[in-house]
Design an enzyme around this catalytic site. Structure first.
Site, short mmCIF file in Angstrom:
data_model
loop_
_atom_site.label_atom_id
_atom_site.label_comp_id
_atom_site.label_asym_id
_atom_site.label_seq_id
_atom_site.Cartn_x
_atom_site.Cartn_y
_atom_site.Cartn_z
N ARG A 75 -54.90 22.85 -39.41
CA ARG A 75 -54.31 22.70 -38.08
C ARG A 75 -54.23 24.05 -37.34
O ARG A 75 -53.25 24.34 -36.66
CB ARG A 75 -52.92 22.04 -38.18
N GLU A 76 -55.28 24.84 -37.48
CA GLU A 76 -55.28 26.16 -36.84
C GLU A 76 -55.15 26.05 -35.32
O GLU A 76 -54.50 26.88 -34.69
CB GLU A 76 -56.57 26.92 -37.17
N GLU A 100 -31.12 7.58 -38.01
CA GLU A 100 -32.41 7.79 -38.72
C GLU A 100 -32.71 9.23 -39.15
O GLU A 100 -33.88 9.62 -39.17
CB GLU A 100 -33.58 7.25 -37.86
N GLU A 135 -39.40 -0.48 -23.07
CA GLU A 135 -39.53 0.65 -22.14
C GLU A 135 -39.71 0.15 -20.71
O GLU A 135 -40.56 -0.69 -20.46
CB GLU A 135 -40.74 1.48 -22.57
N HIS A 174 -38.61 10.33 -22.35
CA HIS A 174 -39.73 11.25 -22.50
C HIS A 174 -39.56 12.49 -21.63
O HIS A 174 -40.29 13.45 -21.75
CB HIS A 174 -41.05 10.55 -22.17
N1 GLN Z 1 -36.16 3.09 -33.97
C1 GLN Z 1 -37.15 4.04 -33.59
C2 GLN Z 1 -36.48 5.28 -33.01
O1 GLN Z 1 -35.50 5.15 -32.34
C3 GLN Z 1 -38.11 3.47 -32.58
C4 GLN Z 1 -39.13 4.50 -32.16
C5 GLN Z 1 -40.26 3.98 -31.30
O2 GLN Z 1 -40.15 3.00 -30.65
N2 GLN Z 1 -41.36 4.65 -31.29
O3 GLN Z 1 -36.94 6.38 -33.21
#
Ligand code: GLN
Ligand code: ZN
Length: 778
Positions: A24-25, A505, A686, A714
């Site tokens: 991954r240079e 998570e 989304e 994002h």
């Molecule tokens: N549960 C995941 C998170 O919140 C869903 C991510 C995703 O939709 N790409 O990161």
């Protein structure tokens, strides 16, 4: 007309090669440059070395004939690179410097970056050029000449690479101020003139072969039908190839089979044509080799047969592949070369560095470098020399045999369990209308608030993970660190007044790899990086065999998080389609079979979560749209098994268990019926960037509760209360109050707490404001 040069096409080649470097240079150089740790000269020199190292490696691997090495170079993205070279992007500027180039890709203080979207049905993302009637097209051939010169100075005669004009425009989008009915393809004639100029410059520089790729001809796109694209290709190549001042052209058509486009490209009479003859392509279109042979027979076209699968990581069955080549020969193809079906950019560099893979599995795999050896062996064998190809054939025979017979690939119990499932579609009972009544016992407020799952992956979490991997943090210490994180995330959500909580998570480095590492039937690599876009790489897991779950995967985390709060905490699973979409999959069974197996493993997880007292479970399927076949007629069957596998996960959930799903990353118009058919109780999706546009697509069949994202995660921007409450109100125009949820667009793992805290606070305040105004109305 033919060009002046008649240098022969190499006997074997590849469509393209990974650009990021074996270690991954390129990623490191890009990120150092963007962060200001190295200057432009240092970056340019690093990028130069990476390209030359790649050429040298390719030559060592056997691509030593002139023009066998593809120069598909790009500092960020191949579409951006071509668009800048032919001048579809960049206006009147005679040159685009690095600052401007990266501003296009990543944005800057004044400008948003170009939109990014998936490249055909791969996990690679390209930048979407914006075109209008006013777009000034300024070809910049010097860019591609520099690439050729740089290679030549190092002793390599490489084959320059361009995305073709039809594909480039088909993948572009109209600028915001373009006329409502404007299609970028309307600029085809202007763009052809630019390509003509670039090709003339290459010829002038003595280049004898150029590669132009037209993958759009293998797809049914929403912007243009197969017939329209074929007609455009006939125009484009009719004009381009009529010129004398040009190199010979390898026209290549990866990612599927040509339909109407086949006649169009043959009648344009390129000097060489590359077609995708990978096993997956032939499964979808079994007669393709015969059709191609019939079209090429009697012409002067060299056929570069893409028989080596560039999208998957399995060692090729060389005997079977050789038969495809024989079919072409028998069909009348005289000038035959061997190639990969698509660019090898979609697979990692080499299996040789994967020293921790089980030895049997390592023998079954071919990454980019091994695939080159396979292509060479086929070229040698089809030329009649079986002695030189003997080693490669022996490896292939062994791989095919041992994989077929291995206990690692075949698990009777799993197969029996899948065989016992009902055929066709399955349905959870009772149906939604009844479940929603039962689920009232959850006691959720009007317009409940929640998040999508992940909370920021802080530097501390990353460090703990790295230390754990390095062995400086014990298992127990690592678990404690993660528990600490979960506790803080729960406390934060309670403080903010969110209704349905998540554990955040922190234990997952990646939402697919996490499960792949815990399920039987998967292997993961250490260095198997594949470019996703720019400097971003992913390390897809590999489904090697039948999938099963040796033990619970998420229950301890969910239980712990739930023990910290009186509110509901969601269990969090990644769905079968997304697990498959972001992994390398088996080629010995259809994806639908692996999907059923993964679904059963996840269904067991659902049961275990319920038993642990979790009453809301989210099954994420962000990739549902991604696996949608490029050809329309293949889509219903895909959507059918995709929906089935999701439903299998939730099939035996108790009526009182509220099943959520989450989708993102795409226009959902095309698959909205399938999203409805998932039959989740709550769907978060989304929607912020399109300002809830998607809700107008919903009809009666969409019965579930829905959480259209109101915060575009994002972007680092923190939306204010007014803006968020407006979006909630906009959603209420299409969704009844009792079915609407309030949540961000996606998980928060790439954001920082500095944005997450105020944005979530505003989200809850906005909800409160809307609820108040609703109450005021009664
Ligand atoms: N549960 C995941 C998170 O919140 C869903 C991510 C995703 O939709 N790409 O990161
Ligand atoms: Zn998402």
């Amino acid at each position: 007309m033919s060009p002046v040069s008649s240098a022969p096409f190499p006997t074997f080649t590849i469509e393209g090669y990974p650009r990021v470097g074996a270690n991954r240079e390129l990623k490191k150089a890009l990120e150092s440059f963007w962060a200001g740790r190295i200057d432009e000269a240092a970056f340019t020199s690093a990028a130069h070395s990476i390209r030359l190292d790649n050429y040298a490696r390719l030559r060592d691997l056997g691509l030593d004939q002139d023009y066998a090495i593809p120069a598909d170079v790009a500092l960020y993205d191949q579409v951006l690179e071509t668009a800048v070279t032919v001048g579809l992007i960049g206006g009147e500027a005679a040159d685009i410097d690095l600052t401007e180039y990266f501003a296009l890709a990543r944005g800057n203080a004044e400008r948003a970056p170009l939109e990014m979207t998936k490249w055909f049905d791969t996990n690679y993302h390209y930048l979407v050029p914006e075109v209008s009637d006013d777009t000034v097209i300024t070809p910049r051939p010097q860019r591609i000449l520099d690439i050729v010169d740089e290679a030549k100075a190092a002793g390599h005669v490489v084959r320059p690479f361009l995305v073709g004009p039809v594909t480039l425009l088909a993948l572009s989008k109209p600028t915001e101020d373009a006329a409502a009915d404007f299609s970028p393809l309307a600029r085809l004639t202007d763009l052809i003139a630019a390509y003509t100029e670039v090709l003339a410059a290459l010829a002038e520089a003595g280049v004898e072969w150029v590669q132009i790729i037209e993958p759009a001809l293998t797809a049914d796109l929403t912007v243009a039908s197969d017939a329209d694209l074929a007609a455009d290709a006939a125009i484009a190549y009719g004009a381009l190839l009529a010129e004398v001042d040009r190199p010979q052209v390898l026209l290549s058509t990866p990612y599927g089979s040509l339909r109407q486009g086949l006649d169009a490209v043959i009648s344009a009479n390129p000097e060489a044509l590359q077609v995708d003859l990978a096993p997956v392509t032939l499964t979808a279109d079994p007669e393709y080799p015969q059709r191609v042979a019939a079209a090429v027979a009697g012409t002067d076209i060299t056929l570069a047969a893409g028989v080596i699968d560039g999208r998957n990581i399995w060692a090729a069955d060389l005997r079977e592949r050789l038969e495809v080549l024989e079919t072409l020969r028998k069909g009348g193809v005289d000038k035959l070369a061997v190639s990969s079906s698509v660019s090898l950019q979609h697979v990692p560099h080499t299996v040789a560095v994967e020293t921790n893979l089980p030895v049997d599995v390592a023998g079954w795999l071919s990454f980019a470098d091994e695939k080159i050896t396979e292509a060479q062996a086929l070229a040698t064998a089809v030329g009649g020399d079986t002695v030189d190809a003997a080693d490669a054939f022996a490896r292939s025979d062994r791989a095919v045999r041992t994989r077929r017979e291995s206990a690692r690939t075949h698990n009777r119990d799993v197969q029996d369990r899948v065989a016992a499932l009902p055929d066709g579609q399955v349905a959870r009972s009772p149906e939604f209308a009844e479940r929603v009544e039962v689920q009232k016992s959850l006691g959720l407020p009007t317009l409940p608030t929640t998040t999508i799952g992940s909370f920021p992956q802080t530097p501390e979490i990353r460090k703990a993970r790295a230390d754990h991997r390095a062995g400086t943090l014990t298992d127990d210490q690592y678990t404690e660190a993660l528990k600490d994180e979960v506790r803080q995330v729960i406390e934060l959500q309670e403080r903010l007044g969110i209704d349905v909580l998540v554990h955040g998570e922190p234990e997952r480095n990646d939402m697919v790899q996490y499960f792949a590492e815990l399920l039987d039937g998967f292997v993961t690599t250490e260095h198997g990086w594949v470019q996703s876009y720019g400097s971003r790489c992913t390390r897809p897991s590999i489904v090697v065999g039948d999938v099963s779950r040796p033990e619970a995967m998420t229950v301890e985390w969910a239980k712990y998080a739930q023990s910290l709060s009186e509110r509901h905490v969601k269990g969090m699973l990644t769905g079968p389609v997304t697990i498959l979409a972001w992994s390398f999959t088996r080629d010995d069974v259809p994806k639908s079979v692996s999907a059923d197996q993964i679904a059963l493993a996840l269904a067991d997880e659902v049961a275990d979560l319920e038993a642990a007292g979790i009453d809301i479970i989210q099954i994420d399927e962000p990739a549902l749209r991604e696996l949608l076949p490029l050809r329309e007629d293949a889509r219903p069957a895909y959507l059918d098994w995709a929906v089935r596998s999701f439903r299998l996960v939730a099939l035996d959930a108790k009526p009182a268990t509220q099943i959520h799903t989450h989708l993102c990353y795409s226009e959902f118009g095309q698959i909205i019926d399938a999203v409805a058919a998932l039959d989740a109780d709550v769907t978060s999706i989304e929607a912020a960037r399109s300002r809830m546009e998607l809700l107008t697509d919903l009809d009666e069949s969409f019965h579930s509760e829905i959480g259209p994202g109101i915060w575009d995660i994002h972007s680092p921007r923190v939306p204010d209360v007014a803006e968020l409450s407006e979006l909630i109100k906009a959603a209420l125009v299409n969704v009844p109050t009792e079915r609407l949820w309030v949540n961000p667009d996606c998980g928060l793992k790439t954001r920082g707490y500095a944005e997450v805290e105020p944005a979530l606070r505003n989200m809850v305040l906005a909800r409160d404001l809307v609820v108040e105004s609703l109450a005021g109305k009664v």
